[in-house]
Design a protein around this motif. Structure first.
Motif, PDB file in Angstrom:
ATOM      1  N   LEU A  64      -6.566   0.306   0.854  1.00 30.61           N
ATOM      2  CA  LEU A  64      -6.328   1.618   0.267  1.00 30.61           C
ATOM      3  C   LEU A  64      -7.473   1.993  -0.670  1.00 30.61           C
TER       4      LEU A  64
ATOM      5  N   LEU B 117      -4.142  -4.154  -1.981  1.00 34.34           N
ATOM      6  CA  LEU B 117      -4.507  -2.748  -2.043  1.00 34.34           C
ATOM      7  C   LEU B 117      -5.965  -2.495  -1.678  1.00 34.34           C
TER       8      LEU B 117
ATOM      9  N   THR C 287       0.831  -1.206   0.000  1.00 29.53           N
ATOM     10  CA  THR C 287       0.000   0.000   0.000  1.00 29.53           C
ATOM     11  C   THR C 287       0.863   1.251   0.000  1.00 29.53           C
TER      12      THR C 287
END
Length: 473
Positions: A303, A300, A256
């Protein structure tokens, strides 16, 4: 005076009242954006419509005339105060555009590139030409007084010719059309449109800030060549090596952090060369999506959630704060707003019609393609904000462009639904729907899941990732 005291004086914290207002702005904007985006989805509208509506309600269109004292206290017309909110929103849109780049199916783009390029060129040039005419024809009240007429007209043309991948992807997923051939074609054409649109936007904004002249035009073109060269060479190698090194880490937070660093630094590089930062983030997102490890998407996810449900809603709600719908009460502004909307839609539909000849599409496929690439939304809002920031738009023209961005995505679903019913679904598409594809060279008209065991593999990562494309539509 001691160095320590000098440093403390130089980097003074914001005043308590400034910080209080900033925190209240975030809380109120995000809370209302959440409520209205959920309401928009229940009504079958894109979420970005609700997020923009939150800003509209809290801005000069509703709150300011209804409760002027509260509006002046909560959203003061103070440059420093607005910059705090803008900074958070800018980070959100950089990451959002980066995620958009990650979900491009580059393998499909190469495979259908020739037909898609022809359709995309027509879908860009026709609205661009109509926008250039519109930019010259608009009355003085819709033009900034100090803007160069040629640059202003070119900016309107660029704003008219873009599409929006996040909006299109979300619409196709919601309607279960992403696995269809026409759905994939829509994504490829929209990707080409967006890349070309960002490049054009970068040149126009450079001209707006440096002036028009042979040297001023050549410089951004040279810088553009440098960006593309870096994207194809150094950037590709750097992203591959960095993500490969991080991929071996047990900490999901490392992926991330590195992704954010790459996107932000790429954005800074584009900004340093005189382009908009979002171009760098978009190109870097393509590299990350193409050369990153397969498990990167899952890493991810936190995020992505933060960007979609915190940062980007703040950006769009903040964009809504600048919309003054009272400007549209003026008959002249309203009339030219309708003309701009008609030209924007007509240009995309005529551009997609070239697919009947150049792309070998049927009339229903061309209609579906037109409906898809006609959806603006996210990207056009970003362009409108940029135009306002560099002085190429006034409030009235900004409101017209953002309204086009809101209305065109609402037009896509009914037309797509009508066209899709009349397009026969192939065996290849049924395989793709289940995450499969037929072996190369096999007759897809006779292909099936049972007779193609060798095809039992996931469709290309970018295609499946597109189903998880940013839903900030």
């Amino acid at each position: 005076m001691s160095p320590a005291r000098l440093a403390a004086d130089t980097v003074a914290p914001p005043a308590p009242h400034t910080l209080l207002v900033f925190l209240l702005q975030i809380g109120v904007l995000l809370g209302l954006a959440l409520v209205l985006s959920r309401l928009a989805r229940k009504l079958g509208l894109p979420a970005v419509a609700g997020e923009l509506a939150a800003g509209v309600l809290l801005g000069p269109s509703v709150l300011a005339p209804a409760l002027p004292a509260l509006s002046a206290w909560l959203f003061p017309r103070d440059t420093a105060q607005m910059h705090l909110l803008d900074a958070v929103g800018q980070l959100g849109v950089l990451l959002l555009v980066g995620f958009t780049g990650m979900h491009l199916d580059m393998a499909l783009a190469r495979r259908r590139g020739r037909a898609a390029a022809g359709i995309s060129a027509a879908g860009l040039l026709l609205p661009l030409g109509m926008g250039l005419w519109l930019g010259h024809a608009l009355p003085a009240q819709l033009r900034p007084a100090d803007a160069d007429p040629a640059v202003f007209a070119l900016f309107i043309g660029v704003a008219m010719c873009v599409s929006s991948i996040p909006v299109i992807a979300r619409t196709l997923v919601d309607m279960r059309l992403l696995h269809r051939n026409v759905g994939q074609m829509i994504m490829v054409v929209a990707a080409i449109d967006d890349i070309a649109g960002w490049l054009l936007l970068s040149v126009v904004t450079a001209l707006a800030t440096t002036g028009v002249g042979a040297g001023e035009i050549a410089t951004p073109l040279i810088h553009m060549a440098l960006v593309i060269l870096a994207f194809l060479t150094l950037g590709r190698q750097l992203v591959r090596r960095v993500l490969s090194a991080v991929g071996s880490s047990d900490s999901p937070g490392a992926s991330t952090a590195v992704t954010v660093v790459l996107l932000v630094l790429a954005a800074a590089g584009a900004q340093a060369l005189g382009f908009e930062a979002v171009l760098g983030a978009f190109l870097c997102g393509i590299l990350i999506g193409t050369h990153g490890p397969k498990e990167l998407t899952q890493r991810l996810e936190p995020l992505r959630t933060t960007v979609l449900h915190f940062l980007s809603p703040l950006f769009f709600a903040g964009a809504g704060l600048r919309i003054d719908l009272t400007a549209l009460a003026d008959p002249t502004t309203a009339l030219w707003g309708l003309i701009a909307l008609a030209l924007a839609v007509t240009g995309k539909y005529l551009g997609a019609a070239t697919g009947l000849f150049a792309g070998g599409l049927t009339r229903w496929e061309a209609l579906a393609l037109a409906a898809g690439i006609n959806a603006r939304g996210v990207i056009q809002v970003v362009i409108a904000v940029i135009g306002l920031r560099v002085g190429l738009l006034n409030t009235a023209m900004y409101s017209i462009i953002v309204l086009i961005a809101i209305i065109t995505p609402l037009m896509a679903p009914p037309v797509l639904r009508l066209a899709a019913r009349r397009i026969e679904e192939s065996a290849e598409e049924r395989l793709r729907e289940h995450g499969l594809h037929a072996p190369e060279g096999q007759d897809t008209a006779r292909a099936s899941t049972e007779d193609a065991p060798g095809a039992a593999e996931l469709i290309h990562d970018r295609g499946s990732n597109a189903e998880r494309a940013p839903d900030a539509s």
